[in-house]
Design a protein around this motif. Structure first.
Motif, short mmCIF file in Angstrom:
data_model
loop_
_atom_site.label_atom_id
_atom_site.label_comp_id
_atom_site.label_asym_id
_atom_site.label_seq_id
_atom_site.Cartn_x
_atom_site.Cartn_y
_atom_site.Cartn_z
N VAL A 250 74.36 59.53 35.14
CA VAL A 250 73.64 58.99 34.13
C VAL A 250 73.15 57.62 35.09
CG1 VAL A 250 73.51 57.12 32.25
CG2 VAL A 250 74.34 59.40 32.11
N TYR B 33 70.69 64.57 28.51
CA TYR B 33 71.80 64.88 29.06
C TYR B 33 72.78 63.92 28.31
CZ TYR B 33 75.31 65.31 32.73
OH TYR B 33 76.40 65.51 33.32
N LEU B 34 72.46 63.00 27.47
CA LEU B 34 73.44 61.84 26.78
C LEU B 34 74.16 62.71 25.83
CD1 LEU B 34 71.40 58.75 26.58
CD2 LEU B 34 73.22 59.23 28.46
#
Lengths: 115, 479
Positions: free
Chosen positions: B148, B185-186
């Motif tokens: 991230v 993606y989170l």
């Protein structure tokens, strides 16, 4: 216990036709789009356009056949047929947009980032 | 590619960084193929490397390397195009280079841990330090957080350069799409004990990547490449791009319903998934027509001007992009449509049908265009005006494409046998699974899959050989 989902029973000898017909849906679909586009671009003679429409008709039939073979709900079958009518116009709409864009920008040739 | 490590003709730092990403992508691509080959042999000889390099690990590294090399090549491609598009040097490029090294070190550690810690209980500690156990995004949580951070730095590079520079249509789509791609993606970063809930969010990453944001990314790269490689008109290309974005998101987002048929989600996903999935091939047809239309149009215009030469300035890149147009339609379109409707999907999901679709779709839709962009990078690195295909280029394309098609057909036959025997006849039972695994059709199909895997690997060797040598060879010819 209440049964929420009943597995659709498909006979063993129906699987191959289902896979073949679902392939044909897309093969005829791309054939229709390609023939109409190439005829309009002038790569093929306009005489090929009726063949494109035959492809569309075959695609529509195959999609209907597929929906019957997989025991689709009547509502889903109807929506798929409406989608096929919409698909009839897609290459024409597409080409119209390209032609208009071409016309608007015919005197420019912008390949750099300067827009 | 090799010469560009020390000396190159790049005109900006973004392209240098892009080439660094490409190099790691190629290494991971090789690792992916090697792991795939080991796993394929283990299907035939289950004892092969047992307790030394287990199937579960080979498969995990195979699919994770696939995702990671593609993400590396995608990031590389963005750095490769950003200065061309915005007219500016990438902002904070130094930070981007630090992020590259952090990511590469993290990926290396994660892969080494996968390989050296193969067996053990799944605990809170293993989720943080070993892996999370979710297909495709198995990275442990420490690496998740690192990813991230790295992606935020990358996004800052892109966004800041875009805002300050020329805001082309291509870059506007790229910047918006990257935000969605990174943000999704989170959704895959938190673990829940409820498998239905876990899968629900996991699909937000997997499906909304590969059937929405990655496809839009491909459309954006194709648009950029068509302008650079054949001199297509930006206005036309961008008009196509906006329509593709509309259709891809219009069908792809709710098309996610086809993953919600059998994981404990409400029944309304049947209708939503079926209808929007059925529409998903339409933009793929559009992208297919788009590439061929622009190529034919530009070549026709050149002929009309009396020019006999090809309009293509980079033969290998264009060849891979045309392969992309066909491969995307075949792999994602036809092999996806095969089993996207719930009535069929109940029999096919989890069989080798899924693997067949996965192989051809990932290759056709993504690997092809990313390899094409690597060739573009090689052209830039060597300052070449016009790059033609070599024997090695042709062998690379032919063997990789033939190999992947062969694997796909073999896996389709294996999947078909599973559908008939394991699912329809024996009712998806534990016994049915093992009976189907031992039938002659299945075993033969797995044998052919392995053979075709070797063909693909040989093609990969040609590809790497070509990437390393084509630049210098073309320079010599031009001189």
């Amino acid at each position: 216990m209440e049964i929420l989902i009943t597995r659709p029973e498909i006979a063993i000898d129906m699987f191959l036709p289902i896979f073949v017909v679902s392939t044909l849906v897309l093969v005829f679909g791309v054939g229709y789009a390609a023939l109409i586009t190439l005829s309009k671009m002038g790569y093929f003679s306009k005489k090929w356009m009726p063949l494109g429409y035959i492809f569309w008709a075959l695609q529509t039939y195959c999609l209907y056949d597929l929906s019957v073979m997989i025991q689709s709900e009547p509502f889903t079958s109807k929506v798929l047929m409406i989608a096929m009518v919409a698909y009839l116009f897609v290459p024409h709409l597409y080409f119209r947009l390209i032609e208009d864009t071409d016309e608007r920008y015919k005197d420019t040739h912008t390949t750099s980032n300067k827009i | 590619m090799l010469t560009s490590i020390k000396t190159n003709s790049f005109t900006n730092e973004g392209q240098r960084l892009g080439m660094m990403y490409y190099r790691v992508a190629v290494i991971l691509f090789g690792a992916q193929l090697l792991m795939g080959l080991i796993a394929a042999i283990q299907f035939l000889v289950p004892g092969f490397l047992f307790e030394i390099f287990d199937f579960s690990v080979a498969r995990m590294v195979h699919i994770n390397a696939l995702v990671v090399w593609m993400l590396y090549a995608m990031i590389g491609s963005v750095y490769m195009m950003i200065t061309d598009e915005t007219g500016l040097e990438t902002i904070n490029i130094g930070l981007g280079k630090i992020a590259f090294w952090i990511l590469t070190v993290a990926v290396t550690i994660v892969v080494l841990v996968y390989i050296f810690v193969q067996v053990g209980a799944g605990t809170e500690e293993s989720i943080w330090l070993i892996h999370e156990g979710r297909e495709y995004i198995e990275a442990p949580r420490w690496a998740d957080i690192g990813i991230v951070v790295v992606v935020l730095i990358f996004y800052w590079n892109v966004f800041a350069t875009y805002i300050k520079g020329t805001q082309t249509g291509i870059m506007t789509v790229m910047v918006a799409n990257l935000l969605a791609l990174a943000g999704l993606y989170l959704a895959g970063m938190f673990f829940t004990d409820n498998i239905s809930m876990d899968q629900f969010w996991w699909w937000w990453v997997i499906h909304l990547w590969v059937e929405a944001t990655w496809e839009v990314f491909v459309g954006t790269l194709a648009a950029y490449a068509l302008i650079r490689l054949i001199g297509a008109k930006r206005e036309i290309v961008e008009m196509w791009l906006w329509i593709e974005v509309l259709m891809l998101f219009g069908s792809g987002i709710l098309g996610m319903g086809h993953h919600y048929f059998w994981i404990g989600t409400p029944e309304y996903w049947w209708e939503i998934g079926a209808l929007f999935s059925a529409l998903e091939p339409v933009p793929l047809i559009a992208m297919f027509v788009h590439v061929l239309y622009d190529w034919g149009k530009e070549q026709g215009a050149a002929h009309a001007r009396g020019e006999t030469a090809s309009v293509i300035t980079n033969g290998p890149a264009m060849a891979w992009i045309v392969t992309n147009a066909f491969g995307n339609f075949l792999g994602a379109g036809i092999w996806g449509f095969f089993h996207t409707l719930p009535q069929v999907n109940i029999y096919t999901h989890g069989t080798q049908f899924t693997a067949a679709h996965g192989h051809l779709a990932f290759f056709g839709a993504y690997a092809t265009i990313l390899i094409g962009m690597m060739y573009y990078g090689v052209q830039k690195a060597n300052g070449i005006e016009r790059m033609k295909m070599t024997f090695k280029t042709k062998m690379g394309i032919f063997l990789i494409t033939f190999g992947v098609m062969g694997m796909t057909i073999a896996l389709t036959i294996a999947g078909y046998e599973q559908v008939l025997v394991e699912r329809a006849e024996l009712g998806a039972t534990w016994n049915g699974f093992f009976v189907a695994q031992e039938l002659a059709w299945y075993v033969q199909a797995q044998t052919w899959r392995t053979v075709m895997g070797v063909v693909t690997l040989i093609g990969f060797v040609y590809l790497v050989w070509d990437l390393l040598t084509i630049g210098k060879k073309t320079q010599e010819v031009e001189a």
